[in-house]
Design a protein around this motif. Structure first.
Motif, PDB file in Angstrom:
ATOM      1  N   VAL A   1      20.303  17.560   1.828  1.00 52.30           N
ATOM      2  CA  VAL A   1      20.133  18.328   0.599  1.00 52.30           C
ATOM      3  C   VAL A   1      21.146  17.826  -0.415  1.00 52.30           C
ATOM      4  CG1 VAL A   1      20.204  20.618  -0.449  1.00 52.30           C
ATOM      5  CG2 VAL A   1      19.334  20.342   1.884  1.00 52.30           C
ATOM      6  N   ALA A   2      20.682  17.481  -1.596  1.00 55.59           N
ATOM      7  CA  ALA A   2      21.577  17.041  -2.670  1.00 55.59           C
ATOM      8  C   ALA A   2      21.626  18.133  -3.728  1.00 55.59           C
ATOM      9  CB  ALA A   2      21.072  15.739  -3.275  1.00 55.59           C
ATOM     10  N   HIS A   3      22.821  18.528  -4.101  1.00 53.13           N
ATOM     11  CA  HIS A   3      23.005  19.573  -5.114  1.00 53.13           C
ATOM     12  C   HIS A   3      23.862  18.970  -6.220  1.00 53.13           C
ATOM     13  CE1 HIS A   3      23.414  23.489  -6.846  1.00 53.13           C
ATOM     14  NE2 HIS A   3      24.713  23.488  -6.706  1.00 53.13           N
ATOM     15  N   THR A   4      23.241  18.623  -7.355  1.00 51.81           N
ATOM     16  CA  THR A   4      23.953  17.895  -8.388  1.00 51.81           C
ATOM     17  C   THR A   4      24.423  18.756  -9.552  1.00 51.81           C
ATOM     18  OG1 THR A   4      21.870  17.341  -9.469  1.00 51.81           O
ATOM     19  CG2 THR A   4      22.731  15.753  -7.863  1.00 51.81           C
ATOM     20  N   ALA A   5      24.058  20.017  -9.573  1.00 52.18           N
ATOM     21  CA  ALA A   5      24.470  20.892 -10.668  1.00 52.18           C
ATOM     22  C   ALA A   5      25.709  21.687 -10.272  1.00 52.18           C
ATOM     23  CB  ALA A   5      23.321  21.845 -11.031  1.00 52.18           C
ATOM     24  N   VAL A   6      26.414  22.216 -11.284  1.00 53.50           N
ATOM     25  CA  VAL A   6      27.624  22.985 -11.018  1.00 53.50           C
ATOM     26  C   VAL A   6      27.336  24.482 -10.870  1.00 53.50           C
ATOM     27  CG1 VAL A   6      29.164  21.335 -12.086  1.00 53.50           C
ATOM     28  CG2 VAL A   6      28.176  23.135 -13.468  1.00 53.50           C
ATOM     29  N   VAL A   7      26.072  24.865 -10.828  1.00 54.02           N
ATOM     30  CA  VAL A   7      25.678  26.260 -10.625  1.00 54.02           C
ATOM     31  C   VAL A   7      25.335  26.450  -9.155  1.00 54.02           C
ATOM     32  CG1 VAL A   7      24.858  26.572 -12.980  1.00 54.02           C
ATOM     33  CG2 VAL A   7      23.289  25.783 -11.239  1.00 54.02           C
TER      34      VAL A   7
ATOM     35  N   ILE B   1      17.956  30.942 -15.055  1.00 49.70           N
ATOM     36  CA  ILE B   1      16.655  30.825 -14.397  1.00 49.70           C
ATOM     37  C   ILE B   1      16.163  29.394 -14.497  1.00 49.70           C
ATOM     38  CG2 ILE B   1      14.232  31.526 -14.507  1.00 49.70           C
ATOM     39  CD1 ILE B   1      15.245  34.295 -15.378  1.00 49.70           C
ATOM     40  N   GLY B   2      16.333  28.762 -15.659  1.00 54.04           N
ATOM     41  CA  GLY B   2      15.923  27.371 -15.835  1.00 54.04           C
ATOM     42  C   GLY B   2      16.640  26.457 -14.864  1.00 54.04           C
ATOM     43  N   ARG B   3      17.929  26.651 -14.689  1.00 59.97           N
ATOM     44  CA  ARG B   3      18.701  25.824 -13.749  1.00 59.97           C
ATOM     45  C   ARG B   3      18.231  26.048 -12.317  1.00 59.97           C
ATOM     46  NH1 ARG B   3      23.821  27.252 -16.938  1.00 59.97           N
ATOM     47  NH2 ARG B   3      23.949  25.510 -18.369  1.00 59.97           N
ATOM     48  N   ARG B   4      17.946  27.303 -11.991  1.00 56.17           N
ATOM     49  CA  ARG B   4      17.456  27.601 -10.639  1.00 56.17           C
ATOM     50  C   ARG B   4      16.120  26.910 -10.398  1.00 56.17           C
ATOM     51  NH1 ARG B   4      19.210  33.486 -11.454  1.00 56.17           N
ATOM     52  NH2 ARG B   4      21.331  33.423 -10.667  1.00 56.17           N
ATOM     53  N   SER B   5      15.255  26.897 -11.419  1.00 56.59           N
ATOM     54  CA  SER B   5      13.963  26.223 -11.278  1.00 56.59           C
ATOM     55  C   SER B   5      14.156  24.743 -11.018  1.00 56.59           C
ATOM     56  CB  SER B   5      13.117  26.415 -12.544  1.00 56.59           C
ATOM     57  OG  SER B   5      12.812  27.766 -12.718  1.00 56.59           O
ATOM     58  N   VAL B   6      15.085  24.124 -11.735  1.00 55.46           N
ATOM     59  CA  VAL B   6      15.356  22.699 -11.534  1.00 55.46           C
ATOM     60  C   VAL B   6      15.878  22.466 -10.130  1.00 55.46           C
ATOM     61  CG1 VAL B   6      16.833  20.779 -12.229  1.00 55.46           C
ATOM     62  CG2 VAL B   6      15.720  22.174 -13.962  1.00 55.46           C
ATOM     63  N   LEU B   7      16.797  23.306  -9.671  1.00 57.34           N
ATOM     64  CA  LEU B   7      17.341  23.147  -8.322  1.00 57.34           C
ATOM     65  C   LEU B   7      16.254  23.318  -7.274  1.00 57.34           C
ATOM     66  CD1 LEU B   7      20.726  25.013  -8.755  1.00 57.34           C
ATOM     67  CD2 LEU B   7      20.347  22.558  -8.606  1.00 57.34           C
ATOM     68  N   ALA B   8      15.359  24.265  -7.490  1.00 54.03           N
ATOM     69  CA  ALA B   8      14.258  24.450  -6.542  1.00 54.03           C
ATOM     70  C   ALA B   8      13.371  23.219  -6.517  1.00 54.03           C
ATOM     71  CB  ALA B   8      13.447  25.688  -6.918  1.00 54.03           C
ATOM     72  N   MET B   9      13.137  22.622  -7.693  1.00 54.71           N
ATOM     73  CA  MET B   9      12.318  21.410  -7.743  1.00 54.71           C
ATOM     74  C   MET B   9      13.016  20.254  -7.059  1.00 54.71           C
ATOM     75  SD  MET B   9      10.382  21.392 -11.378  1.00 54.71           S
ATOM     76  CE  MET B   9      11.747  21.896 -12.362  1.00 54.71           C
ATOM     77  N   LEU B  10      14.337  20.153  -7.213  1.00 56.20           N
ATOM     78  CA  LEU B  10      15.064  19.078  -6.534  1.00 56.20           C
ATOM     79  C   LEU B  10      14.974  19.248  -5.023  1.00 56.20           C
ATOM     80  CD1 LEU B  10      18.219  18.735  -8.784  1.00 56.20           C
ATOM     81  CD2 LEU B  10      16.283  17.179  -8.622  1.00 56.20           C
TER      82      LEU B  10
ATOM     83  N   GLU C   1      25.203  21.041 -17.798  1.00 54.30           N
ATOM     84  CA  GLU C   1      25.461  21.301 -19.222  1.00 54.30           C
ATOM     85  C   GLU C   1      24.270  20.755 -19.998  1.00 54.30           C
ATOM     86  OE1 GLU C   1      28.054  23.006 -20.382  1.00 54.30           O
ATOM     87  OE2 GLU C   1      28.764  23.230 -18.325  1.00 54.30           O
ATOM     88  N   LEU C   2      23.527  21.627 -20.655  1.00 49.56           N
ATOM     89  CA  LEU C   2      22.308  21.202 -21.332  1.00 49.56           C
ATOM     90  C   LEU C   2      22.609  20.150 -22.402  1.00 49.56           C
ATOM     91  CD1 LEU C   2      20.365  24.556 -21.619  1.00 49.56           C
ATOM     92  CD2 LEU C   2      20.111  22.738 -19.940  1.00 49.56           C
ATOM     93  N   THR C   3      21.789  19.115 -22.417  1.00 51.75           N
ATOM     94  CA  THR C   3      21.910  18.014 -23.364  1.00 51.75           C
ATOM     95  C   THR C   3      20.536  17.710 -23.930  1.00 51.75           C
ATOM     96  OG1 THR C   3      21.539  16.366 -21.638  1.00 51.75           O
ATOM     97  CG2 THR C   3      23.836  16.993 -22.056  1.00 51.75           C
TER      98      THR C   3
END
Length: 153
Positions: A144-150, A5-14, A118-120
């Motif tokens: 659209v830029a998608h920088t995560a691997v999810v 869910i956290g990753r999805r939130s970040v992607l939505a913000m991007l 990958e959380l850091t």
């Protein structure tokens, strides 16, 4: 918080940041002092800084000069008029500082602060160029830029 869910939130913000960047492309700069007036047309770029780290307020500086304080997630700073060449963009929160050397080489670029897939301990910076070439009447362009691997949210 669930990591997915956290990753999805970040992607939505991007994605929101990318749309905000598109809508701000013609907005006047309040940071014109970052580029010499004589070079404002020929050798400067419109740089948009997108704060994509949820739950954190971040101060932003370029080459040691403060350009924004207390930016919240989803905030877009810019357009900053920066001269061509290398610039250091610094993001500071109460818990960390992230420096990124940005090569300004296109007419328009996005500098996005976000958590990596990958959380850091610190977020990372991704820079992407914007195609601002003229379009035929009645045409549009969305990038659209998608920088995560999810997968996208």
């Amino acid at each position: 918080m669930n990591a997915a869910i956290g990753r999805r939130s970040v992607l939505a913000m991007l994605a929101a940041g990318a749309l905000a960047t598109l809508s701000l492309a013609s907005a006047p700069s309040t940071h014109a002092a970052l580029a010499p007036a004589s070079s404002a047309r020929s050798s400067t770029s419109a740089v948009y800084v997108v704060q994509g780290v949820p739950g954190v307020r971040v101060d932003v500086s370029v080459d040691g000069q403060s350009v924004a304080k207390g930016t919240a997630a989803k905030d877009v700073v810019g357009p900053l008029r920066l001269s061509s060449g290398s610039h250091q963009v610094t993001f500071s929160s109460a818990d960390w500082t992230v420096h990124s050397d940005v090569d300004v080489s296109r007419a328009s670029q996005d500098v996005v602060l976000h958590w990596p897939a990958e959380l850091t301990a610190k977020p990372e910076v991704t820079v992407s160029g914007n195609d601002v070439a003229a379009l035929s009447p009645g045409k549009g362009r969305v990038t659209v830029a998608h920088t995560a691997v999810v997968p996208p949210a």
